[in-house]
Scaffold this active site. Structure first.
Site, PDB file in Angstrom:
ATOM      1  N   ARG A 120     -13.408  -8.907   1.856  1.00 62.60           N
ATOM      2  CA  ARG A 120     -11.988  -8.669   1.555  1.00 62.60           C
ATOM      3  C   ARG A 120     -11.174  -9.921   1.883  1.00 62.60           C
ATOM      4  O   ARG A 120     -10.261 -10.295   1.153  1.00 62.60           O
ATOM      5  CB  ARG A 120     -11.462  -7.475   2.385  1.00 62.60           C
ATOM      6  CG  ARG A 120     -12.080  -6.126   2.032  1.00 62.60           C
ATOM      7  CD  ARG A 120     -11.628  -5.616   0.671  1.00 62.60           C
ATOM      8  NE  ARG A 120     -10.188  -5.511   0.569  1.00 62.60           N
ATOM      9  CZ  ARG A 120      -9.453  -4.472   0.985  1.00 62.60           C
ATOM     10  NH1 ARG A 120     -10.044  -3.427   1.504  1.00 62.60           N
ATOM     11  NH2 ARG A 120      -8.137  -4.457   0.838  1.00 62.60           N
ATOM     12  N   CYS A 134     -16.307   1.378   0.288  1.00 58.77           N
ATOM     13  CA  CYS A 134     -15.102   0.611   0.657  1.00 58.77           C
ATOM     14  C   CYS A 134     -14.749   0.788   2.128  1.00 58.77           C
ATOM     15  O   CYS A 134     -14.082  -0.064   2.704  1.00 58.77           O
ATOM     16  CB  CYS A 134     -13.939   1.002  -0.242  1.00 58.77           C
ATOM     17  SG  CYS A 134     -13.417   2.721  -0.084  1.00 58.77           S
ATOM     18  N   GLN A 165     -10.038  -4.080  -3.407  1.00 55.79           N
ATOM     19  CA  GLN A 165     -11.365  -3.688  -2.935  1.00 55.79           C
ATOM     20  C   GLN A 165     -12.427  -4.072  -3.959  1.00 55.79           C
ATOM     21  O   GLN A 165     -13.529  -4.508  -3.602  1.00 55.79           O
ATOM     22  CB  GLN A 165     -11.404  -2.173  -2.679  1.00 55.79           C
ATOM     23  CG  GLN A 165     -12.732  -1.690  -2.143  1.00 55.79           C
ATOM     24  CD  GLN A 165     -13.025  -2.197  -0.735  1.00 55.79           C
ATOM     25  OE1 GLN A 165     -12.191  -2.060   0.151  1.00 55.79           O
ATOM     26  NE2 GLN A 165     -14.202  -2.779  -0.524  1.00 55.79           N
ATOM     27  N   ARG A 225       0.885  -1.177   0.000  1.00 53.27           N
ATOM     28  CA  ARG A 225       0.000   0.000   0.000  1.00 53.27           C
ATOM     29  C   ARG A 225       0.914   1.216   0.000  1.00 53.27           C
ATOM     30  O   ARG A 225       1.696   1.422   0.948  1.00 53.27           O
ATOM     31  CB  ARG A 225      -0.923   0.010   1.211  1.00 53.27           C
ATOM     32  CG  ARG A 225      -1.649   1.336   1.366  1.00 53.27           C
ATOM     33  CD  ARG A 225      -2.787   1.283   2.354  1.00 53.27           C
ATOM     34  NE  ARG A 225      -3.922   0.563   1.807  1.00 53.27           N
ATOM     35  CZ  ARG A 225      -5.169   0.611   2.301  1.00 53.27           C
ATOM     36  NH1 ARG A 225      -5.423   1.344   3.364  1.00 53.27           N
ATOM     37  NH2 ARG A 225      -6.145  -0.068   1.744  1.00 53.27           N
ATOM     38  N   ASP A 240     -17.255   7.027  -2.055  1.00 50.90           N
ATOM     39  CA  ASP A 240     -16.024   6.962  -1.254  1.00 50.90           C
ATOM     40  C   ASP A 240     -15.826   8.346  -0.630  1.00 50.90           C
ATOM     41  O   ASP A 240     -16.530   9.308  -0.993  1.00 50.90           O
ATOM     42  CB  ASP A 240     -14.851   6.578  -2.176  1.00 50.90           C
ATOM     43  CG  ASP A 240     -13.550   6.303  -1.439  1.00 50.90           C
ATOM     44  OD1 ASP A 240     -13.575   6.154  -0.189  1.00 50.90           O
ATOM     45  OD2 ASP A 240     -12.496   6.241  -2.099  1.00 50.90           O
ATOM     46  N   HIS A 251      -7.295   0.723  -6.486  1.00 48.52           N
ATOM     47  CA  HIS A 251      -7.493  -0.128  -5.305  1.00 48.52           C
ATOM     48  C   HIS A 251      -8.164  -1.428  -5.779  1.00 48.52           C
ATOM     49  O   HIS A 251      -9.332  -1.696  -5.447  1.00 48.52           O
ATOM     50  CB  HIS A 251      -8.348   0.605  -4.271  1.00 48.52           C
ATOM     51  CG  HIS A 251      -8.337  -0.015  -2.903  1.00 48.52           C
ATOM     52  ND1 HIS A 251      -7.544  -1.102  -2.568  1.00 48.52           N
ATOM     53  CD2 HIS A 251      -9.043   0.292  -1.772  1.00 48.52           C
ATOM     54  CE1 HIS A 251      -7.762  -1.421  -1.305  1.00 48.52           C
ATOM     55  NE2 HIS A 251      -8.660  -0.605  -0.804  1.00 48.52           N
TER      56      HIS A 251
HETATM   57  N1  NVA Z   1      -9.978   6.674  -1.683  1.00 47.12           N
HETATM   58  C1  NVA Z   1      -9.633   6.230  -0.340  1.00 47.12           C
HETATM   59  C2  NVA Z   1      -9.834   4.765  -0.187  1.00 47.12           C
HETATM   60  C3  NVA Z   1      -9.526   4.221   1.187  1.00 47.12           C
HETATM   61  C4  NVA Z   1      -9.695   2.738   1.296  1.00 47.12           C
HETATM   62  C5  NVA Z   1      -8.191   6.616  -0.035  1.00 47.12           C
HETATM   63  O1  NVA Z   1      -7.333   6.436  -0.916  1.00 47.12           O
HETATM   64  O2  NVA Z   1      -7.927   7.110   1.052  1.00 47.12           O
HETATM   65  N1   CP Z   2     -11.233  -0.250   2.298  1.00 50.48           N
HETATM   66  C1   CP Z   2      -9.986  -0.319   2.769  1.00 50.48           C
HETATM   67  O1   CP Z   2      -9.020  -0.586   2.026  1.00 50.48           O
HETATM   68  O2   CP Z   2      -9.869  -0.109   4.101  1.00 50.48           O
HETATM   69  P1   CP Z   2      -8.531   0.124   4.927  1.00 50.48           P
HETATM   70  O3   CP Z   2      -7.973   1.456   4.502  1.00 50.48           O
HETATM   71  O4   CP Z   2      -8.962   0.106   6.357  1.00 50.48           O
HETATM   72  O5   CP Z   2      -7.557  -0.976   4.609  1.00 50.48           O
END
Ligand code: NVA
Ligand code: CP
Length: 306
Positions: free
Chosen positions: A288, A260, A135, A105, A220, A132
């Site tokens: 997930r 998500c 997800q 990540r 989101d 992502h």
């Molecule tokens: N768009 C959000 C998704 C989090 C799972 C982010 O990147 O923070």
């Molecule tokens: N949806 C998701 O990826 O959640 P986290 O940021 O908690 O991993």
């Protein structure tokens, strides 16, 4: 078998993705029936590099490896040499000498691609600024579990043209459904990603018009990780784009709502939306685990029958 990576949904063929969704459902049913007795990866390891925060992603990957009989290592740049400037490619070569797969990540998608190019073991995108895909495996799995094949159906994305939106666009291509994206001007998804999806994806500006007769609605946060300083400006620019129960009333009677998570109640969703029976976000979050189990298994073993 040549090393396969999962950096976007386009790394797998539509047929492989459909297999993965069915396999995830089967793994989930097996877990419910027999408990965590399926242990194909005894003593195997997954390295998990997290440069951004996470709850669901960390817990689901770590639990997946534990239930598979293996182990996951949580690696933060704060206490690895990555945070002190060791080149990405050197880290990739070193980890590949020891672990069976790597999950990352991070911010830059190009950085993730550079890592994968140097890795002899499968690399999984656990979120970048641009995508992502893990997800979306859970999201399409949830939609499929509850409503059957998603082919030809209509999903609606309300909100920012962000990493999740980009992965929804790729999902529309790969799983062959229609996607309406409803975002304020200036917050569109990337033009190249949109263009590649052709007429499966359209851009609309009016949320009520966008959700009309939809099979699925999703959204989101308005400010993603790394955009915290834009929060106030985004709250102003996204006014009118909050998903509410009355908005869902415009969609099909059996519409589903996905998010998500984490969610910001009172911003991108009404304060009570997650309590509405059309919202299936807890099942989505739980999926997930099962979807990523199917992914890890596929990347390490290929297709498995049963
Ligand atoms: N768009 C959000 C998704 C989090 C799972 C982010 O990147 O923070
Ligand atoms: N949806 C998701 O990826 O959640 P986290 O940021 O908690 O991993």
């Amino acid at each position: 078998m040549a090393t396969r990576h999962f950096l976007t949904l386009l790394d797998l063929s539509p047929d492989e993705l459909r297999y993965l969704i069915q396999r995830a459902i089967s793994i989930k049913n097996g877990l419910k029936t027999h408990g965590p007795t399926y242990t194909p990866f005894a003593n195997r390891t997954l390295a998990m590099i997290f440069e951004k925060s996470s709850t669901r992603t960390r817990v689901s990957f770590e639990t997946a490896m534990a239930q598979f009989g293996g182990h996951a290592l949580f690696l933060s740049p704060r206490d690895t040499q990555l945070g002190r400037g060791e080149p990405i490619a050197d880290t990739a070569r070193v980890l590949a000498e020891m672990v069976d797969a790597v999950m990352i990540r991070t911010f830059s998608h190009e950085g993730l691609e550079a890592y994968a190019a140097a890795s002899k073991v499968p690399v999984i995108n656990a979120l970048t600024d641009d995508y992502h895909p893990c997800q979306l495996l859970a999201d399409v799995m949830t939609w499929t579990e509850l409503r059957g094949s998603v082919k030809g159906r209509t999903a609606v994305w309300i909100g920012d043209g962000n990493n999740m939106c980009h992965s929804w666009i790729n999902a529309a291509r790969q799983f062959d459904f229609q996607l309406r994206i409803c975002c304020p001007e200036g917050y569109e998804p990337r033009q190249d990603i949109l263009a590649a999806a052709g007429d499966r994806v359209s851009i609309l500006r009016d949320p009520l018009q966008a959700v009309a007769e939809a099979d699925l609605v999703t959204t989101d946060v308005w400010a993603s990780m790394g955009q915290e300083e834009e929060q106030a400006r985004r709250e102003a620019n996204f006014a009118g784009f909050q998903v509410s129960e009355t908005m869902l009333d415009r969609a099909k009677d059996d519409v589903l709502f996905l998010h998500c998570l984490p969610a910001h109640r009172g911003e991108e969703i009404s304060t009570t939306l997650l309590d509405d029976p059309r919202a299936v976000v807890w099942q989505e979050a739980g999926n997930r685990l099962h979807a990523q189990k199917a992914l890890i298994e596929f990347l390490l073993l290929g297709r498995v029958e049963g």
